[in-house]
Motif scaffolding. Structure first.
Motif: not given
Length: 159
Positions: A94-106, A117-122, A134-141
């Motif tokens: 219902p709250n479109k401002e919270e849509i980011d919680k639905y992004k895959p992060v790993l 990983s694209s986890f937005p928090e530390p 192998e590991s990297v921080y990047k967007d993988f969408l």
């Protein structure tokens, strides 16, 4: 799905294992693949660990790698979700401002021993992977196959 999606607490993970692709929604703590390295980082930072070496919170699996993946995947089976289920949850938000919680992060690929990983928090999941991974921080969408992109509904991307 047996768990609610809560920003930066529960995460959506795309897993490749034995040539199969699955989505999971789990507690974020499960995905520090090498808990021994993770614990050592706290010790090196001067923290005292009261339950050092106790990996019971993660099914007594200190390192999740190709050799332990089958056991780990079996334990998180109840958290597996389909692309369709994730699309429905996204549409119901219902709250479109919270849509980011639905992004895959790993993205964890046990077959190629890769973590993205694209986890937005530390959290730095990419620092706590098994040896020789192998590991990297990047967007993988864009790496997700079109038919698995639950966030694209009716040709419209919700991200």
């Amino acid at each position: 799905m047996t768990i609610e999606i809560e920003y930066a607490e529960t995460i959506i993970v795309w897993v490749h294992y034995r040539d199969k692709w699955n989505w999971y929604v789990t507690d974020k703590e499960l995905w520090f693949l090498d808990l021994i390295k993770y614990e050592q980082a706290f010790i090196d930072a001067g923290y005292e660990l009261h339950n050092q070496g106790d990996f019971s919170d993660r099914f007594d699996i200190p390192i999740v790698n190709r050799q332990t993946a089958a056991d780990f995947i079996e334990h998180i089976e109840e958290f597996k979700v389909t692309t369709n289920q994730l699309s429905k949850f996204l549409l119901k938000e219902p709250n479109k401002e919270e849509i980011d919680k639905y992004k895959p992060v790993l993205f964890v690929d046990f077959d190629t021993e890769t973590l993205i990983s694209s986890f937005p928090e530390p959290a730095s999941y990419e620092e706590y992977v098994p040896e020789n991974w192998e590991s990297v921080y990047k967007d993988f969408l864009e790496d997700v196959p079109t038919n698995e992109r639950y966030w694209v509904i009716g040709g419209k991307s919700y991200f």
